[in-house]
Design an enzyme around this catalytic site. Sequence first.
Site, PDB file in Angstrom:
ATOM      1  N   SER A 238     -39.514 -19.105  12.447  1.00  0.00           N
ATOM      2  CA  SER A 238     -39.038 -19.237  10.950  1.00  0.00           C
ATOM      3  C   SER A 238     -39.902 -18.664  10.295  1.00  0.00           C
ATOM      4  CB  SER A 238     -38.618 -20.736  10.465  1.00  0.00           C
ATOM      5  OG  SER A 238     -40.120 -21.162  10.415  1.00  0.00           O
ATOM      6  N   LYS A 239     -39.641 -18.352   9.030  1.00  0.00           N
ATOM      7  CA  LYS A 239     -40.508 -17.632   8.024  1.00  0.00           C
ATOM      8  C   LYS A 239     -41.995 -18.035   7.972  1.00  0.00           C
ATOM      9  CE  LYS A 239     -37.890 -15.780   4.266  1.00  0.00           C
ATOM     10  NZ  LYS A 239     -36.564 -16.446   3.851  1.00  0.00           N
ATOM     11  N   ARG A 240     -42.301 -19.239   8.374  1.00  0.00           N
ATOM     12  CA  ARG A 240     -43.606 -19.708   8.269  1.00  0.00           C
ATOM     13  C   ARG A 240     -44.403 -18.893   9.611  1.00  0.00           C
ATOM     14  NH1 ARG A 240     -44.223 -24.116  11.850  1.00  0.00           N
ATOM     15  NH2 ARG A 240     -42.322 -24.345  12.456  1.00  0.00           N
ATOM     16  N   GLY A 242     -44.095 -16.029  10.179  1.00  0.00           N
ATOM     17  CA  GLY A 242     -44.156 -14.704   9.994  1.00  0.00           C
ATOM     18  C   GLY A 242     -42.923 -13.964  10.053  1.00  0.00           C
TER      19      GLY A 242
END
Length: 475
Positions: A238-240, A242
């Site tokens: 996911s976004k966290r 990167g």
Amino acid sequence: MNTVITRFPPSPTGHLHVGGARTALFNWLYARHMHGRFVLRIEDTDTARSTDESVQAIFDALNWLGIDWDDGPYYQSRRLDIYREYLDKMIAADKAYYCTCSPEQIDEMRKKAMAAGEKPKYDGTCRNKGLSVTGHAAVRFKAPQSGTTVINDVIKGEISFQNDELDDFIIWRSDGMPTYNFVVVVDDITMGINTVIRGDDHVNNTPKQIQLYHALGADLPVFGHVPMVLGQDRTRLSKRHGAMAVTAYREMGYLPEALVNFLVRLGWSHGDQEFFTRKELIEYFTLENIGKSPGVFNQEKLLALNAEHIRNSTPQHLFPQLRPFLKARGLNGDDTLTPETEKLIEILSPRSKTLEELAENTRFFYEDTIQYEAKAARKFLKPVALEPLELVCRQLESLPDFEEKTLEDAFRAVMETSGLKLGKIAQPVRVALTGKTVSPGIFEVIALIGRSKTINRIQAAVDFIKRQPEKDTVR
Ligand code: GLU
């Protein structure tokens, strides 16, 4: 075998992310490897969430990655007549039926099934009513009620589903729009798709799609479900972690071939080879080597691969991609590659991990005033450096040419006159010329900058040393 036809069918509800890009790559590479065809289809039937900007962003990302398509782009929103035709055929053949159950009734069925410890599913209320279209009716698929549906997955092996656990799912909603499982099957059939490689988040849709193929009397494609990409903590990417829009990597100075290489290696392998050119990927890519275990997204690995791809690129290849980074820094506005810039890229590319870093590393060449890094100046621009700097300056003034060999001889002469080792001479010169303690070879740098700039910069360093207050000049 018939011509392999693969597809990439993104839903345009945002940017193309790394997971989707990998799916696109697998399908594209397989089509290219097999001399087949690759179809692009925009799955935009969810009109509330689909946007034109997302469609453009997807094209942009695919173009940047070098993924080209042979057919399409098709838009599902423009194919409703085709879906309607197939729907009518299914209803006429008694493979689908109108359902007028209200949301409340459906909810009630769910609750009942769950209370009885069963999976929530439609109870077949309208299955044999033979309703004809009445106002806002949904259409359900008359699914087989016994037996099994088997996916012969080229990646995961055989996966069986009990048909009594699946239900008469909706293929056309009461709001007048067809559903995902139905349109995908109609599209894949009418577009001649015979190989479907997609993320394993779709595994539960596949038995439903297989049943629709059977109902429509169509041959099944080859299915392969690729394990999802995981972050380094082994949770879904996911976004966290990167994981971002593919084009964000362009803005950070990654080469598309590096990202392509990296993404393909997330779940596919060829022995223990890590670095691949696009040509090699096309040559080696087969479905057999897609792994069963999920790929882990490792930023450092991506960075190392990017460095390797930059190192393996020519200045001609890098310059057009480097240009926006140079322009953004006001360093070079040229639209064509000059011989000096070519040489500059040649000596800097082995030591730059991203185009951003490469652009930063060119500063010493394009900027007239050198900003010394504080630590570099403290260590090397000291009174003890005055003598070697001045000697080098004098040597350079009288050199017949600036060939590396000539420069080497000049430095040797300074070593002899001053009795200093090369480092004691070269480091202050390096700081004077580049502001840093690390740079390409000193002779390469001098040859590149040329006589007058080199002399001016050494002179400026001498002045800088002389300007330093007394307390700092203790040897
Ligand atoms: N539009 C679907 C998605 O983006 C396509 C799934 C499929 O490959 O069938 O997930």
